[in-house]
Write an enzyme that holds these catalytic residues in place. Structure first.
Site, PDB file in Angstrom:
ATOM      1  N   LYS A  96      18.813  20.808  57.804  1.00  0.00           N
ATOM      2  CA  LYS A  96      18.907  21.139  59.235  1.00  0.00           C
ATOM      3  C   LYS A  96      20.247  20.575  59.758  1.00  0.00           C
ATOM      4  CE  LYS A  96      15.117  23.454  59.502  1.00  0.00           C
ATOM      5  NZ  LYS A  96      15.198  24.909  59.706  1.00  0.00           N
ATOM      6  N   LYS A 146      15.585  27.936  72.925  1.00  0.00           N
ATOM      7  CA  LYS A 146      16.863  28.181  72.254  1.00  0.00           C
ATOM      8  C   LYS A 146      16.781  29.427  71.364  1.00  0.00           C
ATOM      9  CE  LYS A 146      18.546  24.834  69.360  1.00  0.00           C
ATOM     10  NZ  LYS A 146      18.928  25.331  68.034  1.00  0.00           N
ATOM     11  N   ASP A 169      11.041  22.202  63.506  1.00  0.00           N
ATOM     12  CA  ASP A 169      12.047  21.478  64.306  1.00  0.00           C
ATOM     13  C   ASP A 169      11.473  20.239  64.984  1.00  0.00           C
ATOM     14  OD1 ASP A 169      13.980  23.309  63.620  1.00  0.00           O
ATOM     15  OD2 ASP A 169      13.705  24.530  65.411  1.00  0.00           O
ATOM     16  N   SER A 175      11.373  31.465  56.533  1.00  0.00           N
ATOM     17  CA  SER A 175      12.512  31.158  57.402  1.00  0.00           C
ATOM     18  C   SER A 175      12.743  32.295  58.381  1.00  0.00           C
ATOM     19  CB  SER A 175      13.779  30.950  56.561  1.00  0.00           C
ATOM     20  OG  SER A 175      14.914  31.051  57.396  1.00  0.00           O
TER      21      SER A 175
HETATM   22  C1  S3P Z   1      15.183  29.153  64.062  1.00  0.00           C
HETATM   23  C2  S3P Z   1      14.509  29.043  62.885  1.00  0.00           C
HETATM   24  C3  S3P Z   1      14.308  27.777  62.179  1.00  0.00           C
HETATM   25  C4  S3P Z   1      14.600  26.582  63.064  1.00  0.00           C
HETATM   26  C5  S3P Z   1      15.848  26.764  63.852  1.00  0.00           C
HETATM   27  C6  S3P Z   1      15.746  27.979  64.750  1.00  0.00           C
HETATM   28  C7  S3P Z   1      15.353  30.481  64.674  1.00  0.00           C
HETATM   29  O1  S3P Z   1      15.161  27.733  61.053  1.00  0.00           O
HETATM   30  O2  S3P Z   1      14.693  25.406  62.305  1.00  0.00           O
HETATM   31  O3  S3P Z   1      16.085  25.619  64.673  1.00  0.00           O
HETATM   32  O4  S3P Z   1      15.711  30.558  65.871  1.00  0.00           O
HETATM   33  O5  S3P Z   1      15.117  31.476  63.971  1.00  0.00           O
HETATM   34  P1  S3P Z   1      14.727  28.382  59.631  1.00  0.00           P
HETATM   35  O6  S3P Z   1      14.483  29.804  59.875  1.00  0.00           O
HETATM   36  O7  S3P Z   1      15.896  28.189  58.738  1.00  0.00           O
HETATM   37  O8  S3P Z   1      13.531  27.608  59.195  1.00  0.00           O
END
Ligand code: S3P
Length: 438
Positions: free
Chosen positions: A347, A26, A320, A172
């Site tokens: 989340k 994803k 996740d 993040s």
């Molecule tokens: C993601 C980063 C994560 C993750 C999210 C997808 C991404 O979030 O939880 O499902 O694709 O950069 P955070 O960056 O807020 O931790």
């Protein structure tokens, strides 16, 4: 969003057996559309995830006049319009349930000549956006949020962005990526320093598009004005989606499954390390590269698990996967403790509270803390669980249903479509006794 009437009914199952190609990653699918749109030329994507979240990203770019041509169920050609070629959307961009779309688009849109508005579903409209809008404001972006710092978000176009050096308070990838995308439009270099490792797909993919993004330890930087050159992106199977068959196979005695072509980027692979600490038998076969990303075939064999104290440094690397890890913890012997994971509360649902309630509902003793959870393992009974519209909560309890003597009924599961279209058929194909009802 919450309240869909769709439910799963999972009954105790025999061993899980066979091979399953889980859908595309994803995070990487979102980025492939975004960077493909900004590139000069046509980008080819193979293995794209046709889940609702990534389709929301695709629709957003189509609304800015980027042609996205389907070449197969998971193949796409993105007709890039160049760094400065997006058109003003005629309506708010609706990003559904997708936090990644909203946060990364904030960065990208902050540097455009035109104004835009981002909206989302009830869950996305509760999620914190100041972690992105505040650093972007320091770069000169003008973004309006609600009083609570949430969507709808109005981004005023025509701002001159300055580079900035920013220290993130949490690791993040969404915030880091938003700043790097804004940095493409800034006058001076943009530097992002993180307190811990977060997934580095943006840095890797920008490099594939010919952008110079030097990374040094927990710091990365980008210079503005660099053009992206169209490329081919091979999207790995999503480790976050693989987590559900992985834990189901570990728990259901006699299971033996193979999941080919799964992304094992070290900045994402915390779940493999934690499960290994719990005694899991997972082999990474045929480790190879899919473009800029490492992939492997995961071979998983059932076996006893034991509880662990999850090292806080591994938390962002498995952020996740905690719903899946927590169901494994329920079947493990002994106690599993997670700390330093307050991010789980913001989340798609409050995953600490959703998992605590769900595990209690199926007969597991848990203790909830502000930044984590303790699970007393040893087995489950079964019962009814509310997924609260959160895809990963729904799929985790579906995996647990394989070994729940009374079975598990899971309500409000429609959002499984956001990340794992075909979940029920895929799991049933491995031998999970699962049905879906409207
Ligand atoms: C993601 C980063 C994560 C993750 C999210 C997808 C991404 O979030 O939880 O499902 O694709 O950069 P955070 O960056 O807020 O931790």
């Amino acid at each position: 969003m919450s309240g869909s009437s769709q439910r799963f009914l999972v009954r105790p199952s025999g061993p899980l057996r066979g091979e399953l190609r889980v859908p595309g990653d994803k995070s990487i699918s979102h980025r492939a559309v975004m960077l493909g749109a900004l590139a000069d030329g046509i980008t080819t994507i193979e293995g794209f995830l046709p889940g609702e979240d990534c389709l929301a990203t695709r629709r957003a770019f189509e609304a800015m006049d980027v042609a996205c041509e389907e070449t197969s169920e998971t193949g796409m050609r993105i007709h890039g319009v160049g760094l400065y070629g997006l058109s003003e959307p005629s309506a708010p961009l609706d990003l559904g349930n997708s936090g990644t779309s909203m946060r990364l688009l904030l960065g990208l849109l902050a540097g455009q000549e035109f104004s835009s508005t981002l909206i989302g579903d009830a869950s996305l409209s509760r999620r914190p956006m100041r972690r992105v809008t505040e650093p972007l404001a320091r770069m000169g972006a003008q973004i309006e949020t609600t009083e609570a710092g949430t969507a709808p978000l109005h981004i005023r176009g025509g701002q001159r962005l300055h580079g900035a050096s920013y220290e993130l308070s949490v690791a993040s990838a969404q915030v880091k990526s938003a700043l790097l995308l804004a940095g493409l439009y800034a006058q001076e270099p943009t530097i992002v320093n993180e307190p811990g490792i977060s997934r580095d797909h943006t840095e890797r993919m920008l490099a594939s598009f010919g952008v110079d993004v030097p990374v040094s330890g927990l710091s990365c930087r980008v210079r503005g004005g660099q053009r992206l050159k169209a490329t081919t992106i091979e999207v790995p199977a999503d480790l976050s989606s693989a987590a559900f068959p992985v834990v189901a196979a570990l728990m259901a005695p006699g299971s033996d499954i193979l999941l080919p072509g799964v992304g094992v980027n070290p900045s994402r692979a915390g779940i493999l390390k934690i499960l290994e600490m719990m005694g899991a038998q997972i082999s990474l076969l045929n480790v190879r590269a899919a473009g800029a990303e490492p992939i492997a075939d995961l071979h998983v064999v059932a076996g006893p698990l034991h509880g662990v104290d999850v090292p806080p440094a591994l938390v962002p690397l498995a952020i996740d996967e905690f719903p899946a890890l927590l169901v494994a913890a329920a079947m493990a012997s002994g106690v599993t403790r997670i700390t330093g994971a307050a991010e789980l509360r913001v989340k798609e649902s409050d995953r600490i509270s959703a998992m605590a309630s769900g595990l209690e509902a199926v007969g597991v003793r848990v203790e909830e803390a502000a930044d984590g959870i303790t699970v007393h393992g040893g087995g489950v009974r079964g019962g009814i669980v509310d997924a609260l519209g959160d895809h990963r909560i729904a799929m985790s309890f579906a995996a647990l249903g394989a070994v729940a003597p009374e079975g598990i009924e899971i309500v409000d599961v429609a959002n499984v479509q956001t990340s794992f279209p075909g979940f029920v058929g895929a799991m049933a194909g491995l031998g999970l006794n699962i049905e879906q009802s409207a």
